[in-house]
Each structure stands twice: as C-alpha cells, then as structure tokens.
Scaffold this motif. Structure first.
Motif, PDB file in Angstrom:
ATOM      1  N   LEU A 124      48.680 -61.038   6.759  1.00  0.00           N
ATOM      2  CA  LEU A 124      49.129 -60.269   7.843  1.00  0.00           C
ATOM      3  C   LEU A 124      50.019 -59.537   7.887  1.00  0.00           C
ATOM      4  O   LEU A 124      51.335 -60.411   7.547  1.00  0.00           O
ATOM      5  CB  LEU A 124      47.984 -59.873   9.442  1.00  0.00           C
ATOM      6  CG  LEU A 124      46.439 -60.389   9.164  1.00  0.00           C
ATOM      7  CD1 LEU A 124      46.011 -60.499  10.368  1.00  0.00           C
ATOM      8  CD2 LEU A 124      45.647 -59.662   8.508  1.00  0.00           C
ATOM      9  N   VAL A 125      50.027 -58.204   8.362  1.00  0.00           N
ATOM     10  CA  VAL A 125      51.552 -58.032   8.218  1.00  0.00           C
ATOM     11  C   VAL A 125      52.216 -57.045   9.770  1.00  0.00           C
ATOM     12  O   VAL A 125      50.753 -56.779  10.625  1.00  0.00           O
ATOM     13  CB  VAL A 125      52.128 -56.238   7.958  1.00  0.00           C
ATOM     14  CG1 VAL A 125      51.983 -56.623   6.817  1.00  0.00           C
ATOM     15  CG2 VAL A 125      51.080 -55.283   7.734  1.00  0.00           C
ATOM     16  N   PRO A 126      53.261 -57.363  10.716  1.00  0.00           N
ATOM     17  CA  PRO A 126      54.197 -57.546  10.376  1.00  0.00           C
ATOM     18  C   PRO A 126      54.142 -59.049   9.788  1.00  0.00           C
ATOM     19  O   PRO A 126      53.772 -60.156  10.792  1.00  0.00           O
ATOM     20  CB  PRO A 126      55.277 -56.752  11.058  1.00  0.00           C
ATOM     21  CG  PRO A 126      54.205 -57.643  12.342  1.00  0.00           C
ATOM     22  CD  PRO A 126      53.626 -57.036  12.352  1.00  0.00           C
ATOM     23  N   LEU A 160      59.151 -65.115  11.037  1.00  0.00           N
ATOM     24  CA  LEU A 160      57.664 -64.944  11.966  1.00  0.00           C
ATOM     25  C   LEU A 160      56.688 -63.951  11.965  1.00  0.00           C
ATOM     26  O   LEU A 160      57.554 -63.014  11.022  1.00  0.00           O
ATOM     27  CB  LEU A 160      59.108 -64.308  13.660  1.00  0.00           C
ATOM     28  CG  LEU A 160      58.761 -64.741  14.796  1.00  0.00           C
ATOM     29  CD1 LEU A 160      58.098 -66.102  14.817  1.00  0.00           C
ATOM     30  CD2 LEU A 160      59.272 -64.227  15.783  1.00  0.00           C
ATOM     31  N   TRP A 161      56.319 -64.238  12.125  1.00  0.00           N
ATOM     32  CA  TRP A 161      54.898 -63.424  12.086  1.00  0.00           C
ATOM     33  C   TRP A 161      54.278 -63.358  13.089  1.00  0.00           C
ATOM     34  O   TRP A 161      54.669 -63.985  14.463  1.00  0.00           O
ATOM     35  CB  TRP A 161      53.701 -63.649  11.103  1.00  0.00           C
ATOM     36  CG  TRP A 161      53.333 -65.089  10.428  1.00  0.00           C
ATOM     37  CD1 TRP A 161      54.059 -66.228  10.133  1.00  0.00           C
ATOM     38  CD2 TRP A 161      52.789 -66.134  11.257  1.00  0.00           C
ATOM     39  NE1 TRP A 161      53.726 -67.002   9.584  1.00  0.00           N
ATOM     40  CE2 TRP A 161      52.641 -67.537  11.255  1.00  0.00           C
ATOM     41  CE3 TRP A 161      51.107 -65.572  12.412  1.00  0.00           C
ATOM     42  CZ2 TRP A 161      51.835 -68.403  11.553  1.00  0.00           C
ATOM     43  CZ3 TRP A 161      50.327 -66.338  12.960  1.00  0.00           C
ATOM     44  CH2 TRP A 161      50.648 -67.319  12.047  1.00  0.00           C
ATOM     45  N   GLU A 162      52.887 -62.504  13.786  1.00  0.00           N
ATOM     46  CA  GLU A 162      52.912 -62.293  15.319  1.00  0.00           C
ATOM     47  C   GLU A 162      52.907 -60.967  15.646  1.00  0.00           C
ATOM     48  O   GLU A 162      54.575 -61.076  16.014  1.00  0.00           O
ATOM     49  CB  GLU A 162      52.638 -63.240  16.381  1.00  0.00           C
ATOM     50  CG  GLU A 162      51.248 -63.789  16.104  1.00  0.00           C
ATOM     51  CD  GLU A 162      50.213 -62.690  16.403  1.00  0.00           C
ATOM     52  OE1 GLU A 162      49.852 -61.871  16.693  1.00  0.00           O
ATOM     53  OE2 GLU A 162      48.979 -63.399  15.284  1.00  0.00           O
ATOM     54  N   SER A 163      53.392 -59.880  15.094  1.00  0.00           N
ATOM     55  CA  SER A 163      54.626 -58.884  16.153  1.00  0.00           C
ATOM     56  C   SER A 163      54.921 -59.021  17.334  1.00  0.00           C
ATOM     57  O   SER A 163      56.322 -58.472  17.843  1.00  0.00           O
ATOM     58  CB  SER A 163      53.899 -57.276  16.167  1.00  0.00           C
ATOM     59  OG  SER A 163      52.434 -57.258  16.821  1.00  0.00           O
ATOM     60  N   ASN A 164      54.102 -59.052  18.284  1.00  0.00           N
ATOM     61  CA  ASN A 164      54.198 -59.559  19.682  1.00  0.00           C
ATOM     62  C   ASN A 164      55.784 -60.424  19.875  1.00  0.00           C
ATOM     63  O   ASN A 164      56.350 -60.152  20.553  1.00  0.00           O
ATOM     64  CB  ASN A 164      53.425 -59.648  21.007  1.00  0.00           C
ATOM     65  CG  ASN A 164      52.539 -58.161  21.724  1.00  0.00           C
ATOM     66  OD1 ASN A 164      53.445 -57.033  21.119  1.00  0.00           O
ATOM     67  ND2 ASN A 164      51.778 -58.336  22.365  1.00  0.00           N
ATOM     68  N   ALA A 165      55.429 -62.112  19.238  1.00  0.00           N
ATOM     69  CA  ALA A 165      56.269 -62.628  19.141  1.00  0.00           C
ATOM     70  C   ALA A 165      57.829 -62.505  18.565  1.00  0.00           C
ATOM     71  O   ALA A 165      59.120 -62.508  19.306  1.00  0.00           O
ATOM     72  CB  ALA A 165      55.970 -64.085  18.346  1.00  0.00           C
TER      73      ALA A 165
END
Ligand SMILES: N[C@@H](CCC(=O)N[C@@H](CS)C(=O)NCC(=O)O)C(=O)O
Length: 206
Positions: free
Chosen positions: A52-54, A63-68
C-alpha cells in the motif's frame, strides 16, 4: 533526501505530502499505487509488505502507515511547529488522528469509491446515503471540538489536524447534502488558506 512513495490523489499520501510541505522539507515523490503500479514489485514489497501507499525512506528509516509517518516527520522536524513536546497537549491532538482512522476513513472511502471512482450506473446510492449520514454525525464531533479552539491540535495547526483535514476536503467538494457545521466550515477555510494544504490536498478529487 526524504523519499515518499505514493500517488498524489491518495488521501493517505496527501497527509504525508501536506506534512512535508508544512515542514518545508525537501523530498522526492515516487509515483506508486493505482495506475502507477510499483506496489507489487518485489523491491517495493521489501519496503512495505502491505503493498500500500504511502511509504517513506528517510535517513535509513523505512516507514509505512500514514499517521505513523506524520508523527515521525513532525517529531523529528517539527518540534514546536506541528509537534507538541508536552504530552498533554500532544495527546489532545493525537486523539484526532486515531479518530480520523477509526471513524472518518470508512465513510469517506465509501463516498470516494461510489461518487468519484465509479461510473453512475455502478454507484450504490444506499451506501452513499449511509456514508453521508455517518460522516455528518462524526464530523459533528469535530465541529463541537472546534468551538473552543481554532484547530484540532489547539491554538495552532498540528498533527491532529492532518488526517481529518485531508478527508474533509471531499466532504465539502462532493455533491452531497451536508448538515450545517459552521465551525467545521471555518476550520476548512483556514486550512484552505495554507499554501501547503493547497499544494498537497486541494487538488481535484480523482
Ligand atoms: N493504513 C494505511 C492505509 C494505506 C492505504 O490503504 N493506501 C491506499 C491508498 S489511500 C492504497 O495503497 N491503495 C492501493 C493502491 O493505491 O494501489 C495508511 O494509513 O497508510
């Protein structure tokens, strides 16, 4: 240099781009996801097994997971700007990031899938109706929080504004019936004056 993988019309990618723009970070965006593909390439999967993105890479950190990612960028590059080091003030903002994922994202997705990404004959208007009602109800909580402060993060823009601020664009852009939420509208107007928001978020919905 910071590298950001993702298509610019993804709400989750927009959060990261908006954050990077607010922090005036130099970055390279690599189009990925949707029509760009890339996300199934083994090299990408090695970075982000979800496909998945981003995803970002910064100084050796993947790093992935947008909020992180937003939390990381703000903590590393935005102390006192987007990031509050005081745990109480930060928690007040941070809560809205989780609220956005748990309560706003699903009805937002239903609206986007049906009203933006499906031809009229494929739209499920019952799903749309339920999503409008649910989103209106949940955005009522945002509206109420803005009675006491101009931003979800407090007196100034912060991490708490970024996820909800990204999703709310569609709420005001889509041809739906909206309940009167004047404080929400005022907040959206304030966001819309920001060059970073205009560049990363206020682009045509596709
Ligand atoms: N919880 C993840 C969700 C990521 C996600 O669902 N991304 C969507 C775009 S908004 C995606 O990658 N879709 C597949 C694609 O674009 O190819 C995050 O916040 O980063």
């Amino acid at each position: 240099m910071l590298r950001i993988w993702g298509r610019e019309n993804s709400s989750n990618v927009k959060k990261v781009l908006w954050c990077a723009e607010e922090l005036e970070l130099a970055y390279e965006r690599i189009p990925a996801g949707g029509r760009h593909g890339v996300v199934d390439d083994p090299a990408y999967r090695a970075l982000n097994p979800n496909g998945l993105v981003p995803t970002i890479e910064d100084d050796g950190l993947v790093l992935w997971e947008s909020n992180a990612i937003v939390r990381y960028l703000a903590a590393r590059y935005g102390d006192g700007v987007l990031w509050q080091s005081d745990p109480v003030r930060r928690a007040g903002a941070d809560r809205w990031m989780d609220f956005s994922n748990s309560s706003l994202a699903a009805p937002y997705r239903d609206l986007m899938v049906n009203l933006v990404r499906s031809p009229p004959e494929k739209r499920d208007m019952r799903v749309v109706e339920a999503a409008v009602a649910r989103l209106g109800q949940m955005l009522g909580h945002v509206d109420a929080a803005l009675a006491d402060q101009p931003y979800l993060s407090g007196e100034a823009l912060g991490i708490g504004d970024i996820p909800a601020g990204t999703l709310v664009q569609a709420w005001f852009a889509l041809p739906i019936e909206r309940p009167e939420l004047s404080r929400l509208a005022g907040w959206f107007a304030r966001l819309s004056e920001r060059p970073a928001y205009r560049k990363a978020v206020l682009i045509p919905l596709t």
